[in-house]
Write a protein that holds these residues in place. Structure first.
Motif, PDB file in Angstrom:
ATOM      1  N   TYR A 291       0.845  -1.188   0.000  1.00  0.00           N
ATOM      2  CA  TYR A 291       0.000   0.000   0.000  1.00  0.00           C
ATOM      3  C   TYR A 291       0.887   1.247   0.000  1.00  0.00           C
ATOM      4  O   TYR A 291       2.043   1.208   0.430  1.00  0.00           O
ATOM      5  CB  TYR A 291      -0.860   0.067   1.259  1.00  0.00           C
ATOM      6  N   ILE A 292       0.300   2.365  -0.398  1.00  0.00           N
ATOM      7  CA  ILE A 292       0.988   3.652  -0.262  1.00  0.00           C
ATOM      8  C   ILE A 292       0.992   3.985   1.223  1.00  0.00           C
ATOM      9  O   ILE A 292      -0.050   4.007   1.862  1.00  0.00           O
ATOM     10  CB  ILE A 292       0.273   4.745  -1.079  1.00  0.00           C
ATOM     11  N   ALA A 293       2.167   4.239   1.758  1.00  0.00           N
ATOM     12  CA  ALA A 293       2.292   4.573   3.178  1.00  0.00           C
ATOM     13  C   ALA A 293       2.311   6.080   3.397  1.00  0.00           C
ATOM     14  O   ALA A 293       1.753   6.577   4.372  1.00  0.00           O
ATOM     15  CB  ALA A 293       3.561   3.959   3.758  1.00  0.00           C
ATOM     16  N   MET A 294       2.948   6.798   2.458  1.00  0.00           N
ATOM     17  CA  MET A 294       3.105   8.230   2.656  1.00  0.00           C
ATOM     18  C   MET A 294       3.341   8.915   1.317  1.00  0.00           C
ATOM     19  O   MET A 294       4.033   8.383   0.459  1.00  0.00           O
ATOM     20  CB  MET A 294       4.285   8.477   3.604  1.00  0.00           C
ATOM     21  N   PHE A 295       2.759  10.110   1.169  1.00  0.00           N
ATOM     22  CA  PHE A 295       2.984  10.900  -0.035  1.00  0.00           C
ATOM     23  C   PHE A 295       2.964  12.374   0.327  1.00  0.00           C
ATOM     24  O   PHE A 295       2.622  12.755   1.446  1.00  0.00           O
ATOM     25  CB  PHE A 295       1.937  10.584  -1.114  1.00  0.00           C
ATOM     26  N   LYS A 296       3.341  13.192  -0.642  1.00  0.00           N
ATOM     27  CA  LYS A 296       3.442  14.628  -0.413  1.00  0.00           C
ATOM     28  C   LYS A 296       2.865  15.366  -1.617  1.00  0.00           C
ATOM     29  O   LYS A 296       3.121  15.002  -2.761  1.00  0.00           O
ATOM     30  CB  LYS A 296       4.908  14.994  -0.224  1.00  0.00           C
ATOM     31  N   VAL A 297       2.104  16.417  -1.344  1.00  0.00           N
ATOM     32  CA  VAL A 297       1.562  17.280  -2.385  1.00  0.00           C
ATOM     33  C   VAL A 297       2.118  18.676  -2.144  1.00  0.00           C
ATOM     34  O   VAL A 297       1.900  19.254  -1.070  1.00  0.00           O
ATOM     35  CB  VAL A 297       0.017  17.313  -2.362  1.00  0.00           C
ATOM     36  N   GLY A 298       2.864  19.198  -3.111  1.00  0.00           N
ATOM     37  CA  GLY A 298       3.471  20.511  -2.919  1.00  0.00           C
ATOM     38  C   GLY A 298       4.596  20.433  -1.902  1.00  0.00           C
ATOM     39  O   GLY A 298       5.293  19.427  -1.800  1.00  0.00           O
ATOM     40  N   SER A 299       4.740  21.495  -1.098  1.00  0.00           N
ATOM     41  CA  SER A 299       5.894  21.545  -0.194  1.00  0.00           C
ATOM     42  C   SER A 299       5.633  21.065   1.233  1.00  0.00           C
ATOM     43  O   SER A 299       6.552  20.601   1.891  1.00  0.00           O
ATOM     44  CB  SER A 299       6.458  22.966  -0.149  1.00  0.00           C
ATOM     45  N   LEU A 300       4.387  21.145   1.730  1.00  0.00           N
ATOM     46  CA  LEU A 300       4.157  20.773   3.131  1.00  0.00           C
ATOM     47  C   LEU A 300       2.891  19.968   3.384  1.00  0.00           C
ATOM     48  O   LEU A 300       2.533  19.747   4.533  1.00  0.00           O
ATOM     49  CB  LEU A 300       4.125  22.031   4.010  1.00  0.00           C
TER      50      LEU A 300
END
Length: 154
Positions: free
Chosen positions: A68-77
């Protein structure tokens, strides 16, 4: 893919190796104390367009071994964490009781999960607060940097 209940290692991506927040999580072992409790998954787009038309990159930071996806980021924060850093032992114990049938069908033992959760109870409390504080400090730091930059242009 099946459900995730309990604790999972994260397989970090190259993006995570360059991310201050991910490095903080990894260096302090916070990812080892965040329980997972879900039966859903999703895919990520490569970018996100805001209402104002800004295009923000979307980066995968880590997967669990399920995968599974555990962690992601959108933009800077803006981070998405599939695990539950806000979850303490009491809440996790409640979720285990509510999801007992799903946990058993995922070939996990609810009593074993309760014992593991109890063994991580103190760490969960400290690490959940620590994680939120680190993110808050990153936000403040970025805000102060933008303000300093804006003033220097005046």
């Amino acid at each position: 893919k099946g459900s995730e209940f309990g604790y999972y290692d994260i397989q970090w991506t190259e993006h995570a190796k360059q991310d201050v927040f991910c490095q903080y999580i990894k260096q302090n072992g916070l990812h080892q104390t965040m329980p997972y409790s879900h039966g859903d998954t999703f895919s990520l787009p490569s970018s996100y367009v805001t209402k104002s038309g800004c295009i923000l990159p979307v980066k995968l930071l880590g997967n669990t071994t399920t995968p599974y996806i555990a962690m992601f980021k959108v933009g800077s924060l803006s981070y998405g964490i599939q695990a539950h850093p806000e979850c303490d032992h009491a809440l996790h114990n409640l979720w285990i009781g509510i999801n007992k049938a799903d946990i058993v069908s995922a070939n996990k033992n609810p009593d074993v999960l309760r014992k593991i959760s109890a063994s991580k109870a103190v760490q969960q409390d400290m690490n959940g607060c620590s994680l939120h504080m680190k993110w808050f400090n990153l936000c403040l730091s970025q805000s102060q940097t933008k303000e300093t930059t804006k003033k220097s242009k005046l």
